[in-house]
Design an enzyme around this catalytic site. Sequence first.
Site, PDB file in Angstrom:
ATOM      1  N   SER A 183       0.847  -1.185   0.000  1.00 13.48           N
ATOM      2  CA  SER A 183       0.000   0.000   0.000  1.00 13.48           C
ATOM      3  C   SER A 183       0.896   1.253   0.000  1.00 13.48           C
ATOM      4  CB  SER A 183      -0.957  -0.045   1.193  1.00 13.48           C
ATOM      5  OG  SER A 183      -1.980   0.891   1.049  1.00 13.48           O
ATOM      6  N   HIS A 189      -7.522  -5.536  -1.524  1.00  8.44           N
ATOM      7  CA  HIS A 189      -6.335  -4.868  -0.984  1.00  8.44           C
ATOM      8  C   HIS A 189      -5.720  -5.632   0.187  1.00  8.44           C
ATOM      9  CE1 HIS A 189      -3.787  -1.322  -0.788  1.00  8.44           C
ATOM     10  NE2 HIS A 189      -4.025  -1.191   0.499  1.00  8.44           N
TER      11      HIS A 189
END
Length: 701
Positions: free
Chosen positions: A555, A668
Amino acid sequence: MTRAITIEDLYRLRFVSQPRLSPDGSRVAFVVTTIDEQEHEYRSAIWVALPDGEVRRFTSGRAKAHSPSWSPDGRWLAFVSDRDSDEPARSAVAGRAGEQQEQRPSQIWLLPADGGEARQLTWMEHGAERPVWSPDGRFLLFSAQVGPRDEKTPGGKPLPKARVIERLWYRLDGVGFIHERRSHLFLIPVEGGEPVQLTDGDWDDGDAAWSPDGQQIAFVSSRAEDRWQMPCPDLYTLTISSGQPGELRCWTNGTLSCSSPSWSPDGRHLAFLAMQKYRSANHVDLYVLSLEGATPGQVQPLCLTSDFEGSCVDWTNSDLGDEHLMPPPGWSADGQTLYALASRRGATRLYAIPMSGAGPEPPTLTPGPVHVRDFSLDQAGQRAALLMGSATQPPEIYRCSLTSAGAGPEAGQGAEAPTLQQVSHCNDELLRELKLASPQYLPYRGCDNWPMDGWLLRPPDYDPARRYPLIVEIHGGPNTQYGYGFFHEMQVLAAAGYVILYTNPRGSCGYGREFALAVRGAWGEKDSLDILAGIDAALQQGGIDEQRIGVIGGSYGGFMTAWLIGHSNRFRAAVADRSVTNLVSDFGSSDFGWTFADDELDTTPWEDLERYWRMSPLAYVQHMQTPLLILHSEQDLRCNIEQADQLFAALKYLRREVRYVRFEGQSHGLSRGGHPYLRLQRLRFIIDWFEHHLHEPEQQA
């Protein structure tokens, strides 16, 4: 004899969560999640720790069970499960005749606390969640989605959709499309029957909590005109009379993003957690609102943690869970002390915060290098159940008395913290086999001479006479923190012969709001220098080959990995995982990328393209010489896979060494809660990449 941890040990780990103390404090219900090695699926069940110390499994079968909630008299346990309906004909949930069932929505069930058969309570079209008992035990409050039903053929085959999008925020990572349904509050008698819908409208309502007298509920909801651009839940109360909704009141003014309300024992105050709508840097404070004789607009919430650098949410990273939890604050029996989680300097602890304010050093009930992920209190506010782990201990359930020394309003006056009793031992058998690496705390000075926290994880069989390759791990956010969370990934890398360095550069949470805000509008500029300074500090410890340094991050950590290799040739190999590479396109491809313009850069890409591009790692791709492994999930809506596509295409066009791995169907949070089989695959790709580039004949020390 102990052995090194392996990638495959992920399947032997037990993931413990949701400690819920019974009203009298004698029992603890909690959830244990395991991985089915044959089916590569998660299985979750509810367990209960009994007063005599026995720990017993309470739900059985292959269906998932979670969210345990005790009745006020302790005789029943409500929970949520996707198990088969016991009366499928009662509701359209069972489907039309002849339809094929793909996956049943989870519903609320009731189970006698002394054992017996579970009884289904809800049959909601899209499922039900978060059961909360009324104080008299007659009703259950819950949340459920409201919206159109998915269309199917008579044979049960889903029909393709034409989605009409009219809002800016219409999808959410890990969930998918959210534009058609809203989450609202419902009330249902425990005996059964049709639920009463308490809230309605084009917004979501949640985090509901009963007042002690059972005449009101508190909840949060984002109802402002800009809720689909910058959601900011306000704090509401709703009166309940004879199971029907009454007067609705809003107590905050849209400047605080509120969550996790909790009533004082006398019902005169509401405690809640909140961050600023703008420029919060995800720093969460504890607030109290006095309701006695007050009307909305005439009373302002009081912040109890304004002088405390900790953030009242579990921001400590771990790969054993994909949530940063914000459990509601608990109250002492006399209403003078609040108990709340807070992340601070690498740890998440349970703090006792006086109503007079936390000050800079509130007393903690869980001192030391620990990671407390969740907690609950008994009805009297005298005992607590905690979910707590460390860098070498996956989280387990603990219990403590809040009336012992150090837990009351006088805490912090030299009194000791209460004694913690471990209740669950779900991972003891595995841990007895393993030789794990223990972190070494490494304080150092970053850019501008700022004090920084770092940690070194050395191989369990570390030999001071050797020099080892170094892997730098960079956390996401950027507003989270590394520290004392358990990382299977880091332990596997250390066992494979690497020294691991992880740090909390500026932008991390747990060091005050201003520290977290220090990267606002300046991603990569000084926080990258903080990380490089951490590498220098690690090298000074000895035992590291400075010619064999790798870097990995996910991320924002993936952003920083790409940024670093675009500004430095210091690394031999790199892994960019679920990263942002182009802030210009991220504006429209992320599930809420436009908030970067509202609350980070104060401008849009078309107004100041140069600013967006300057902070994009892709802008420096021509300088990237480090061999790069790109990992990305194909259903990642937070950092869309087009971000990885762009970086891979540019590097491949430039004929640089790059490898790209796409994970089908994942979002994610793959590394922390994605498909088990792909979690193993991801770790194998990482190990193979570093093995190829960092393991070579060592130089003489």
